[in-house]
Scaffold this active site. Structure first.
Site, short mmCIF file in Angstrom:
data_model
loop_
_atom_site.label_atom_id
_atom_site.label_comp_id
_atom_site.label_asym_id
_atom_site.label_seq_id
_atom_site.Cartn_x
_atom_site.Cartn_y
_atom_site.Cartn_z
N GLU A 167 0.79 -1.23 0.00
CA GLU A 167 0.00 0.00 0.00
C GLU A 167 0.82 1.28 0.00
OE1 GLU A 167 -2.82 -0.39 3.21
OE2 GLU A 167 -3.87 -2.00 2.19
N GLU A 351 -6.17 -8.01 -0.19
CA GLU A 351 -6.77 -7.80 1.13
C GLU A 351 -8.22 -7.40 0.95
OE1 GLU A 351 -4.96 -5.02 3.91
OE2 GLU A 351 -2.96 -5.79 3.42
C1 FCB Z 1 -4.85 -2.30 5.31
C2 FCB Z 1 -3.52 -2.69 5.85
C3 FCB Z 1 -3.58 -3.70 6.96
C4 FCB Z 1 -4.74 -3.49 7.87
C5 FCB Z 1 -6.00 -3.32 7.08
C6 FCB Z 1 -7.22 -3.16 7.91
O1 FCB Z 1 -4.78 -1.04 4.74
O2 FCB Z 1 -2.73 -3.20 4.86
O3 FCB Z 1 -2.35 -3.68 7.63
O4 FCB Z 1 -4.49 -2.40 8.67
O5 FCB Z 1 -5.87 -2.22 6.24
#
Ligand code: FCB
Length: 775
Positions: A167, A351
């Site tokens: 990210e 994610e």
């Molecule tokens: C993302 C992150 C992870 C966690 C989630 C909820 O942005 O990569 O570490 O904090 O959000």
């Protein structure tokens, strides 16, 4: 669950994700301090000032956690490596326990049939690098590439996939503009630099891994859909800018080698100089693209300086984080990413998940996962090559600035006892994954694909060049080819790299001639060769041009007793400053200075010190030589440049001068080789006298130079002439070397050696290379 594995394409991968700082327990196992430790310790940054000191203690419980992953039936595990656990200072000494830990982790996953998917950096920057400006400092790209290489050399062979940075938006904008994450800055210049450097570091890390032979490398972006708060032109422009900053800047840099115009409008003034030149590195091709998706935002204009926008609360149902649930945006992101950025490249949802206070019966999470899997299905129906889906997260964990309060896990963690208890969502996924065909995707990198990186060393002569391939410090291949013109020479370098298939890490080219500002003037081959040309031809990260006598000096850096004939002193050369003398076409002299465990070279022109008659009968010889080569004499004296007698070019002059003094004015300037041959077989008295003068003067000059540099590590004769004419270096040579007036004893104490190393130029370039890379 509404879906099972059977509803997805064959070999669609399901996984769970975590990150190092959020679960490992950073205060344990010898990891160095990070900016998250100090950020958390500063009041007001993190809920209850909680840190990742213990977190889920995954460091000691990873086997049990991996048993859970296997039990649920996931195909993949996305984890991150902690930079400071491997390199506590960010650079320099390795924490062996840290490397060992990731090594065991990789094995433990594979033993359980789980594919290891690594992220190299998930936010905990070593404090020592933060002190140097962290992501604001351009050097971070190289620091990160070095870390990448160290960790991947150890575990890369067992990785299914790797992405450098989790990210980029969070690493840069959230942490340097909004100040919500470490380092907690609110500064637009810092932000712009971090945004650019994070992508540069990504590119350098990909290159480093390609250099190791690795494949299945990707990039992971977090995306947030920006919806205008109303239908006004201003709201639409604000949403478009939010989208530019959050999403299109990073995807655009990596896949299209360009930043969005509306973002440049506000950021360009703060970007580092020359940012446009970095896109070739930033855009180094990757094999897949990962998207992290959680929510959308409603965006309205704001009466502030650029970017002049604000988030406004939306009407949709929200998670424990207060994030609106909007699965449709995931479909839109998947289709848009394929259309505008990645084409046919595999896309993974790396994610997706939600925080919920429900610690056992988390039906809200099951519902969230169902809705987002439906969104993935929609994208698949539209032909987007989505290849996998990872749930954030395996465990409840340290949710950054929100501490341990927000629970994202499929497995509940009691942060007092550290007990793990699978939630209903875990069981639901277990049931869903058990239905359908098992996947047949490889577990890790192809066997034998990874190799040690290699370096290219070149010894460039006037006519021929030798190219050496050095793998893991040793010469594994040697090629000889004509030096040719500059384009021909560069093409030979390029072809060798193409044949090997990966760019070398470093190239060292040694040749006869002066080096200035990264360019060597090769006097014999009559061409100018620059380090930049070599970099373009080979793709190497590090390129060096060095003088051949710098290389000659380096050639004795690791010399052993097996590689030398000792004329005087200890049969094994002791460590210490070394003097290197090579009578060849000219007379080369180099010094390898030793201090505090390291060697350094100085380049001088020892071949041009003065030589004067040593005995009365030599006066005539020098006088005759003065008539032949007056320009080589020092003023009106009988002193001449040493090289004028003591080299392949000089010996014929000495021979002629001797002929003249012996009453044979038409003595020919025989080649040095023939003179030495005639001297050796005793067929020509003039040649014998020439050899005698040659060896005694060389000995004397070497003795003089030795007194000035104190070569406790030995004095070395290198090169073909010395090696082929060992008979020249007998008692007369040594007597002259040792004759030092009141300093006879000092001279006698120096070891004197003939080097027996073939290819000393190549050996020297290699030693130089190892040393330069280690610095
Ligand atoms: C993302 C992150 C992870 C966690 C989630 C909820 O942005 O990569 O570490 O904090 O959000």
């Amino acid at each position: 669950m509404k879906y099972t594995r059977a509803d997805f394409p064959k070999d669609f991968l399901f996984g769970v994700a975590t990150s190092a700082y959020q679960i490992e327990g950073h205060a344990q196992g010898g990891a160095g301090p990070t900016h998250w430790d100090s950020f958390a310790a500063t009041p007001g940054n993190v809920v209850r000032a909680e840190s990742g000191d213990l977190a889920c203690d995954h460091l000691h419980r990873f086997e049990q956690d991996f048993d859970l992953i296997r039990e649920a039936g996931f195909d993949c595990y996305r984890f991150s490596t902690s930079w400071a656990r491997v390199l506590p200072e960010g650079r320099g000494p390795v924490n062996q326990a840290g490397l060992d830990y990731y090594d065991r982790l990789a094995d433990a996953l594979l033993e359980r049939g789980i594919r290891p998917c690594a992220t190299l950096y998930h936010w905990e920057l070593p404090s020592a690098l933060a002190d140097l400006g962290g992501w604001r400092n351009r050097d971070i790209a190289n620091w990160f590439a070095d870390f990448t290489e160290i960790i991947m050399r150890r575990i890369g062979d067992r990785m299914y996939s790797v992405a450098p940075i989790n990210e980029p938006w969070c690493v840069s904008w959230l942490s340097h503009f909004e100040g919500h994450h470490a380092p907690g800055l609110r500064d637009i210049r810092a932000t712009a630099r971090a945004m650019h450097h994070v992508l540069l570091a990504h590119g350098r890390a990909i290159q480093a891994m390609r250099g190791l032979g690795m494949s299945n490398l990707g990039a992971v972006f977090n995306l947030e859909w920006a919806e205008p708060a109303d239908d006004t032109l201003e709201a639409r422009a604000a949403a478009d800018l939010y989208d530019g900053i959050y999403n299109r800047f990073f995807l655009g840099g990596v896949f299209n080698k360009a930043y969005p115009e509306n973002v440049l409008h506000g950021l360009q003034a703060h970007l580092p100089d020359g940012w446009q030149d970095d896109f070739d590195t930033i855009g180094t091709p990757v094999d897949w693209c990962g998207l992290n998706y959680y929510t959308r935002k409603l965006i309205a204009p704001a009466d502030t300086p650029w970017p002049s926008l604000q988030e406004v609360p939306g009407p949709l149902p929200k998670t424990q984080m207060g994030w609106e649930i909007e699965p449709g945006a995931l479909t839109r992101f998947l289709t848009r990413t394929a259309r505008d950025y990645t084409g046919d490249l595999p896309i993974y949802v790396t994610e997706n998940g939600m925080a919920s206070p429900e610690r056992q019966q988390d039906d809200d999470r099951i519902d969230y996962l169902n809705q987002h899997l439906a969104a993935v299905q929609d994208a698949l129906d539209q032909g987007v090559p989505v290849k996998g889906y990872f749930i954030w997260s395996l465990l409840d964990n340290y949710e950054w600035a929100l501490g341990y309060e927000k629970r994202f896990g499929l497995v509940d963690v009691d942060f007092d006892t550290l007990e793990r208890r699978p939630k209903a969502s875990f069981r639901a996924m277990q049931t869903a994954l058990a239905q359908g065909d098992p996947v047949s995707v490889p577990m890790a990198q192809p066997r034998g694909a990874m190799h040690d990186h290699w370096n290219l060393v070149a010894d460039i002569g006037g006519t021929n060049t030798r190219l050496g391939v050095v793998t893991n410090g040793t010469l594994t291949d040697l090629r000889k080819s004509p030096t040719g013109t500059l384009p021909e020479f560069l093409a030979a370098l390029h072809d060798l790299c193409a044949e090997i298939g990966t760019p070398p890490r470093a190239v060292v080219a040694a040749g006869a001639g002066p080096v200035r500002n990264g360019t060597i003037r090769l006097t014999n081959a009559n061409l100018d060769l620059s380090e930049a040309d070599i970099a373009t031809a080979t793709g190497a990260d590090h390129t060096f041009v060095i003088n051949d006598f710098t290389a000659a000096a380096w050639s004795v850096a690791e010399i052993t007793g097996d590689d030398v004939q000792a004329l005087q002193g200890d049969p094994t050369p002791p460590k210490g400053t070394r003097l290197v003398v090579g009578p060849g076409t000219g007379l080369g002299v180099g010094a390898l200075l030793y201090s505090e465990g390291h060697y350094h070279t100085v380049s001088g022109e020892g071949g041009h010190v003065g030589l004067s008659p040593r005995t009365r009968d030599e006066v005539n010889v020098f006088e005759a030589a003065r008539r032949i080569a007056p320009e080589c004499f020092f003023g009106n004296s009988l002193t001449l440049e040493a090289e004028m007698f003591l080299s392949g070019t000089g010996l014929p002059i000495l021979y002629r001068a001797l002929g003249m003094t012996a009453g044979q004015p038409d003595t020919p300037a025989l080649p040095a080789k023939d003179i030495l041959q005639a001297a050796r077989d005793g067929s020509d008295p003039v040649a014998m006298r020439a050899a005698q003068i040659f060896t005694t003067h060389l000995g004397a000059v070497m003795g003089d130079m030795a007194v000035t540099v104190m070569p406790t590590g030995g004095v070395f004769l290198v090169g073909g002439v010395a090696e082929k004419n060992r008979w020249l270096f007998g008692d007369d040579f040594l007597a002259a070397f040792n004759a030092g007036g009141r300093f006879d004893a000092l001279r006698q104490a120096f070891g004197v050696y003939v080097s027996e190393q073939a290819e000393f130029g190549i050996v020297g370039a290699n030693n130089f290379c190892k040393n330069a890379l280690a610095r």
